[in-house]
Design an enzyme around this catalytic site. Sequence first.
Site, short mmCIF file in Angstrom:
data_model
loop_
_atom_site.label_atom_id
_atom_site.label_comp_id
_atom_site.label_asym_id
_atom_site.label_seq_id
_atom_site.Cartn_x
_atom_site.Cartn_y
_atom_site.Cartn_z
N ASN A 158 -3.59 8.05 6.52
CA ASN A 158 -3.61 7.33 5.25
C ASN A 158 -4.63 6.20 5.21
O ASN A 158 -5.20 5.91 4.17
CB ASN A 158 -2.20 6.76 4.99
N ASP A 164 -7.50 0.43 15.29
CA ASP A 164 -8.71 0.21 14.49
C ASP A 164 -9.49 1.51 14.47
O ASP A 164 -10.13 1.88 15.46
CB ASP A 164 -9.54 -0.92 15.12
N LEU A 165 -9.44 2.21 13.36
CA LEU A 165 -10.06 3.53 13.27
C LEU A 165 -11.58 3.49 13.28
O LEU A 165 -12.23 4.54 13.40
CB LEU A 165 -9.56 4.24 12.01
N THR A 214 -14.37 4.97 9.57
CA THR A 214 -12.95 4.64 9.41
C THR A 214 -12.18 5.72 8.69
O THR A 214 -11.03 6.01 9.02
CB THR A 214 -12.81 3.31 8.64
N TYR A 235 -28.19 3.81 1.60
CA TYR A 235 -26.73 3.67 1.50
C TYR A 235 -26.27 3.24 0.12
O TYR A 235 -26.85 2.37 -0.52
CB TYR A 235 -26.25 2.66 2.53
N SER A 276 -8.75 11.40 -2.60
CA SER A 276 -8.71 10.87 -3.97
C SER A 276 -9.64 11.71 -4.83
O SER A 276 -10.32 12.61 -4.34
CB SER A 276 -9.14 9.40 -4.00
N GLY A 279 0.82 -1.20 0.00
CA GLY A 279 0.00 0.00 0.00
C GLY A 279 0.85 1.25 0.00
O GLY A 279 2.05 1.21 0.27
N ILE A 280 0.22 2.41 -0.29
CA ILE A 280 1.01 3.64 -0.33
C ILE A 280 1.42 4.10 1.06
O ILE A 280 2.42 4.80 1.22
CB ILE A 280 0.29 4.78 -1.09
N GLY A 281 0.66 3.69 2.09
CA GLY A 281 1.08 4.03 3.45
C GLY A 281 2.37 3.33 3.82
O GLY A 281 3.27 3.92 4.41
#
Length: 318
Positions: free
Chosen positions: A113, A86-87, A134, A189, A167, A38-40
Amino acid sequence: MSTGPTFSFATTADDVATAFLDEIKGKDVLITGTSLKGIGFEAARVIAKYANRVIITGYNAKRLKLSEEAIKKETPQANIYSLVLDLSSFASVRKAAAEINAQPEPLHVLINNAASSFVDFKLTVDGLETQLATDHVGPFLFTKLLAPKLLASATPTYTPRVVFVASAAQGFGTGVDFDALENPDPAKYSKQSAYGQAKSANVLTAIELSKRSKGKINAYIIFTNIFEKENSIPTLQGFGALGADKKPNTEHPWKTIPQGAATTVAAAFDPRLNDKPGAYLDNSTVADNLLAPHSSDPVNAEKLWNITEKIIGETFVF
């Protein structure tokens, strides 16, 4: 921006880190969402070559350990601290923030991120929709709790930074549905809409954070078009961004992970951004012209801030 290194679509995170190694040296940096590929992770990998300490986070301790081992294999001297986070859970966010705040080391840069993307409707333990929790509410609370430590790292010549990874989805639809944020409804949703709202919320939060801190913290937002998660693929194929073979459509150029992480590193360390708090970056340069009106509206930013404070039950004090 003023003179200095020139960046482009093809610029990599290593390129940017090398250009700003003097700014990275001595800094303590926290990056959320640092799973391999991943980019993180890529941002953490290159920053760790020069930084004093890099704190990496993830909700899965085993995967987090793999990221730490990979970084140390390449850079044995890297000072890596792994933090389970855990966000989607307020309790986890508070526990992780308390762990960092109890440590004597400073915190100069926070890079938000981590993200949940294009997931089916599900409520978190706190009663929020998972993507918005999240991607927005959790990072908001985490930033709020770490703000005193960030502020303590300031000097007459250095302003701490917070980076939000967004993004092109910040331009989807009409922006954040404030009622849905407080009162999630599965009947209304849409996973695509929720993701777009979350990314718009990231932009609005950075803008409002820069405004409310009055120069004490500089916040930036970056554009990325990297999607590695399997559950993102059907949606991206529906947009025409990915083909049936899961490879990028040549009409929609996609970055490699090293290229995708370049803007993260620039937002965290490019000194030319010092007088541009709240800026939106693409290809490692300021690109505020790419922001959708609903993602740059100061009225929306203030409203979102106030509602989010109500949700977490705390006010953000500088």
